[in-house]
Write a protein that holds these residues in place. Sequence first.
Motif, PDB file in Angstrom:
ATOM      1  N   SER A  69     -70.861 -39.842  94.335  1.00 51.26           N
ATOM      2  CA  SER A  69     -71.198 -40.569  95.558  1.00 51.26           C
ATOM      3  C   SER A  69     -71.037 -39.755  96.823  1.00 51.26           C
ATOM      4  O   SER A  69     -71.515 -40.135  97.868  1.00 51.26           O
ATOM      5  N   VAL A  73     -63.650 -42.611  98.325  1.00 52.94           N
ATOM      6  CA  VAL A  73     -63.420 -44.046  98.235  1.00 52.94           C
ATOM      7  C   VAL A  73     -64.363 -44.678  97.204  1.00 52.94           C
ATOM      8  O   VAL A  73     -63.940 -45.450  96.334  1.00 52.94           O
ATOM      9  N   ARG A  74     -65.650 -44.315  97.268  1.00 50.12           N
ATOM     10  CA  ARG A  74     -66.606 -44.893  96.306  1.00 50.12           C
ATOM     11  C   ARG A  74     -66.356 -44.361  94.899  1.00 50.12           C
ATOM     12  O   ARG A  74     -66.490 -45.075  93.906  1.00 50.12           O
ATOM     13  N   TYR A  75     -65.967 -43.113  94.811  1.00 58.52           N
ATOM     14  CA  TYR A  75     -65.598 -42.502  93.520  1.00 58.52           C
ATOM     15  C   TYR A  75     -64.502 -43.338  92.859  1.00 58.52           C
ATOM     16  O   TYR A  75     -64.549 -43.634  91.667  1.00 58.52           O
ATOM     17  N   GLU A  77     -63.798 -46.437  93.206  1.00 61.68           N
ATOM     18  CA  GLU A  77     -64.165 -47.805  92.824  1.00 61.68           C
ATOM     19  C   GLU A  77     -64.484 -47.927  91.337  1.00 61.68           C
ATOM     20  O   GLU A  77     -64.325 -48.993  90.750  1.00 61.68           O
ATOM     21  N   THR A  78     -64.924 -46.834  90.724  1.00 59.38           N
ATOM     22  CA  THR A  78     -65.307 -46.898  89.301  1.00 59.38           C
ATOM     23  C   THR A  78     -64.109 -47.162  88.382  1.00 59.38           C
ATOM     24  O   THR A  78     -64.274 -47.603  87.253  1.00 59.38           O
ATOM     25  N   ALA A  80     -62.028 -49.477  88.494  1.00 62.39           N
ATOM     26  CA  ALA A  80     -61.788 -50.904  88.230  1.00 62.39           C
ATOM     27  C   ALA A  80     -62.161 -51.220  86.777  1.00 62.39           C
ATOM     28  O   ALA A  80     -61.493 -52.011  86.110  1.00 62.39           O
ATOM     29  N   HIS A  81     -63.228 -50.588  86.277  1.00 58.89           N
ATOM     30  CA  HIS A  81     -63.692 -50.893  84.915  1.00 58.89           C
ATOM     31  C   HIS A  81     -62.791 -50.294  83.837  1.00 58.89           C
ATOM     32  O   HIS A  81     -62.596 -50.896  82.785  1.00 58.89           O
ATOM     33  N   GLN A 119     -50.988 -50.324  87.881  1.00 59.40           N
ATOM     34  CA  GLN A 119     -52.364 -50.814  87.718  1.00 59.40           C
ATOM     35  C   GLN A 119     -52.608 -51.431  86.339  1.00 59.40           C
ATOM     36  O   GLN A 119     -53.740 -51.770  86.011  1.00 59.40           O
ATOM     37  N   THR A 282     -67.024 -35.739  95.055  1.00 60.00           N
ATOM     38  CA  THR A 282     -66.477 -36.447  96.220  1.00 60.00           C
ATOM     39  C   THR A 282     -66.830 -35.739  97.524  1.00 60.00           C
ATOM     40  O   THR A 282     -66.424 -36.175  98.599  1.00 60.00           O
TER      41      THR A 282
END
Length: 382
Positions: A69, A73-75, A77-78, A80-81, A119, A282
């Motif tokens: 990305s 920050v967007r990196y 987000e992945t 979560a899965h 987490q 990134t």
Amino acid sequence: MESTLTPSALSVPTADQIRRVPKVLLHDHLDGGLRPETIVELAAEVGYDGLPTTDPAALGVWFREAADSGSLVRYLETFAHTCAVMQTREGLVRVAADCAEDLAADGVVYAEVRYAPEQHLERGLTLDQVVEAVNEGFRLGEARAAAAGNRIRIGTLLTAMRHAARSLEIAELANRYRDLGVVGFDIAGAEAGHPPTRHLDAFDYLKRENNHFTIHAGEAFGLPSIWEALQCCGADRLGHGVRIIDDISVAEDGGVKLGRLAEYVRDRRVPLEMCPTSNLQTGAAPSYAEHPIGLLRRLHFRVTVNTDNRLMSGTSLSREFEHLVQAFGYTLDDLRWFTINAMKSAFIPFDERLALINEVIKPGFERIAAESAGVGSVGVAG
Ligand SMILES: O=c1[nH]cnc2c1ncn2[C@@H]1O[C@H](CO)[C@@H](O)[C@H]1O
Ligand SMILES: [Zn+2]
């Protein structure tokens, strides 16, 4: 450490040789290295229906593309899965066992794998149960790897998330499980707006306990973050640290001048845990050929090569070395230098590091060098 290898060590290694030489990995996230098929199977088992696709091959591609990305920050987000399927004892054991087997099959002989216990509490596990499940998985994976003829030893680093407020608790957890599979501590997560000095109580505690820690710094953010991690927090190593390049100037005639911070990092032999592909994704580095690792290696910084997140980057430690061999023409001897740097910088006791260097790493490199003796220089495949 200068080379004592035969001339064949100065040849460019093939992809197969890169995979077979003994390697050391200091920066690899457990929740960033799952096999896509394991994610799909665990998601079905625990009833997680948030995956973008349940086709393993397509899921692998999705992670790489979503992580590509240009933004940390967007990196992030992945994750979560992957974290969604790492909420049960069985899930954690399986993911850790897979990880040990995958690293061993890639020729890694020693690894420090990190994850954030905080987490993995969504389905009722306690912090201690998370650590015990991951340890159990690693012991299982080590045994399976040994049975397949690949010897690997894995220690874990417990990560605290820099935007959260549990770092002291996680530092205490790391200390409690010291000598029981955990070898150190780390902080990770989005760098901007979350300086490491927010976690001074955790670092002070670890120093009082004579324990070890690394800090993600100088990845998305510049020199102040590296300076804080070293001079305010007392980090033993730097996660990434690529922006140290901002304190080095190269003149037109090739003359190099180090600023005070870069000089400190080099003089004190501060280990830099560099992760080339992750940095490209990134936006921390523009290309392999322009990655700061080229200059830092030439200047003899204590550079190490790492994967960061094998799933999100579609990589392995061998692949990272292949990219560097292609970009910089590194030889078997350079690979040995990176590997010994990494082993010297590990958080396990000195005598154990030395034993791995003398009994596993040096003989392993000698064997591959001897194999290609007389064959001459060979090209890089892949
Ligand atoms: O390159 C990185 N920079 C900062 N944080 C990261 C990076 N890779 C992974 N994580 C974060 O570390 C957590 C624990 O493993 C992951 O969940 C992810 O949020
Ligand atoms: Zn990382």
